[in-house]
Design an enzyme around this catalytic site. Structure first.
Site, short mmCIF file in Angstrom:
data_model
loop_
_atom_site.label_atom_id
_atom_site.label_comp_id
_atom_site.label_asym_id
_atom_site.label_seq_id
_atom_site.Cartn_x
_atom_site.Cartn_y
_atom_site.Cartn_z
N ARG A 57 29.77 -20.17 -56.86
CA ARG A 57 30.62 -18.99 -56.71
C ARG A 57 30.76 -18.20 -58.01
NH1 ARG A 57 35.92 -19.45 -53.36
NH2 ARG A 57 35.27 -17.30 -53.01
N ASP A 134 30.57 -11.54 -47.37
CA ASP A 134 31.75 -12.32 -46.97
C ASP A 134 31.53 -13.83 -46.96
OD1 ASP A 134 34.38 -12.69 -46.07
OD2 ASP A 134 33.79 -12.59 -43.98
N SER A 139 32.23 -14.27 -54.87
CA SER A 139 33.49 -13.66 -54.48
C SER A 139 33.30 -12.15 -54.38
CB SER A 139 34.58 -13.98 -55.51
OG SER A 139 35.70 -13.14 -55.33
N ASP A 140 33.38 -11.62 -53.18
CA ASP A 140 33.19 -10.17 -52.98
C ASP A 140 34.14 -9.37 -53.87
OD1 ASP A 140 31.35 -10.70 -50.94
OD2 ASP A 140 32.91 -10.76 -49.42
N ASP A 241 47.61 -7.64 -40.83
CA ASP A 241 47.48 -6.44 -41.67
C ASP A 241 48.74 -6.12 -42.48
OD1 ASP A 241 44.84 -5.60 -41.13
OD2 ASP A 241 45.45 -4.83 -39.18
N CYS A 243 50.24 -7.03 -45.29
CA CYS A 243 50.19 -6.75 -46.72
C CYS A 243 49.39 -5.47 -47.02
CB CYS A 243 49.63 -7.93 -47.50
SG CYS A 243 47.91 -8.34 -47.12
N ARG A 281 31.81 -16.88 -20.61
CA ARG A 281 30.86 -15.78 -20.47
C ARG A 281 31.56 -14.43 -20.60
NH1 ARG A 281 26.68 -14.80 -15.37
NH2 ARG A 281 25.80 -12.83 -16.14
N ARG A 295 35.33 -17.64 -33.93
CA ARG A 295 35.82 -19.00 -33.73
C ARG A 295 35.90 -19.37 -32.25
NH1 ARG A 295 36.19 -22.86 -37.40
NH2 ARG A 295 38.39 -23.40 -37.17
#
Length: 379
Positions: A57, A134, A139-140, A241, A243, A281, A295
């Site tokens: 990283r 990502d 680290s982006d 969202d 923050c 499906r 996920r």
């Protein structure tokens, strides 16, 4: 062609393919980041979704031998939805975070990065490149900060002067030694609005996040959601969202530069009850193209059950009862039992008592007891 000329050409080309901002950073080791990552690891603040090898990283050379430059790109995404459906008592809805509106951003950024790689190879065939979005090792945010794209805000997001923090990030590592741009320094000042507004206190301090408390992370877990976070979830199905919404740098920022990022209102704010019976499906067909589906359907369904409990939606009770009695997944059965306790009354208490006599899973039985205890407290 000189490197300076190639850099100018690459910048100009990036605008023609839909890159909103581009910056160049050296591929030197990220020494300061290494210390922060080690601290996060020692404190147990990592989510587990990150690259586990910290060396990869912080040392770009480990990813590409001879790495000299990291090119960072940013694409702005919308913060507002046109024709947003109303969340009514008759039709309760959940919400996907803004970063999951429209087509999966991983696909969008990979397309832009691939085009940049091809452009470079055509003009400098000797150049070696590797790109990532990502889920890559780097680290982006650290790359974007060094490349002058934006600064790392106290909310742990990259904040750009032009687009606020509503940007997707990706990077391209190359052996070409481009002249680096000026890194952007932190500009949050004394503002702590994001820290104060965080629903779970996951923002420990400016720039430090306990991922295990972050709602964005919690919505992606597959096990039972810890009790202390269920009321905090609200109607969030994926991501959070808060923050970003309270950040002064995001005030008035709303960009619609990329048609593929535009949300389908019925996908970004879906009705909750139909989610509970959606097939694999159907889920793939409806939600498979968005990043919030990665996920699978179980976390989304679990979160939908919690959202229905948040709304105390009586209409959901028949389906929740059916899930409790028939669903093969303990997390769904147990979460349904808890939600029935939050929403239901004496009739549903009989149901919980009845199912308790036949349920075999210890975790589900604990959730049934939680539901019964909630009902007793209400009485």
């Amino acid at each position: 062609m000189t490197l300076a000329q190639l850099k100018d050409e690459l910048i100009a080309y990036s605008k023609t393919i839909g890159v909103d901002k581009i910056g160049f950073a050296s591929a030197d080791p990220f020494a300061e980041l290494k210390n922060r990552l080690l601290t996060q690891q020692q404190l147990g603040y990592q989510s587990g979704f990150e690259e586990s090898d910290i060396e990869k990283r912080v040392y770009p050379e480990k990813l590409l031998q001879g790495a000299r430059t990291i090119i960072s790109i940013a694409l702005a995404y919308p913060s507002k939805m046109s024709n947003s459906p109303r969340n009514t008592k008759e039709e309760r809805r959940g919400i996907f975070c803004r970063a999951s509106w429209g087509k999966d951003y991983h696909d969008i950024l990979r397309d832009r990065l691939k085009k940049l790689e091809i452009f470079l190879k055509e003009r400098a065939p000797e150049a070696k490149t590797i790109s990532m979005v990502d889920t890559g090792e780097l680290s982006d945010r650290a790359v974007a900060e060094r490349a002058g794209i934006g600064w790392s805000g106290k909310n742990c997001a990259t904040i750009t002067p032009e687009f606020g923090s509503y940007v997707y990030l990706g990077e391209l590592v190359t052996t070409l030694p481009f002249e680096p741009d000026t890194p952007m320094i932190e500009q949050c000042g004394s503002c702590t609005k994001c820290i104060d507004a965080c629903p779970t206190g996951a923002l420990v301090q400016g720039g430090q996040l306990d991922s295990n408390k972050c709602i964005a992370f919690l919505t992606q877990t597959k096990d039972f959601l810890p009790d202390q976070y269920r009321k905090k979830l609200g109607n969030r199905l994926y991501g959070c969202d808060t923050c970003q919404q309270v950040c002064p740098e995001n005030k008035g920022k709303d960009f619609h530069n990329h048609p593929e990022m535009e949300p389908d209102p019925e996908i970004a704010k879906p009705k909750l009850i139909p989610l509970l019976t959606i097939s694999n499906r159907e889920f793939k067909e409806r939600f498979g193209h968005i990043s919030g589906s990665w996920r699978g359907k179980k976390p989304i369904q679990r979160n939908a059950i919690i959202a229905l409990a948040h709304f105390k939606d009586q209409q959901a009770l028949p389906i929740l009862a059916d899930l409790l009695k028939k669903d093969p997944r303990p997390v769904i059965r147990g979460t349904a039992a808890w939600a029935i306790g939050v929403i239901g009354s004496i009739e549903e208490k009989r149901l919980l008592d009845e199912v308790k006599n036949t349920e075999k899973d210890d975790k589900v039985l604990r959730e049934i007891d939680k539901g019964l205890n909630i009902m007793e407290y209400k009485e």
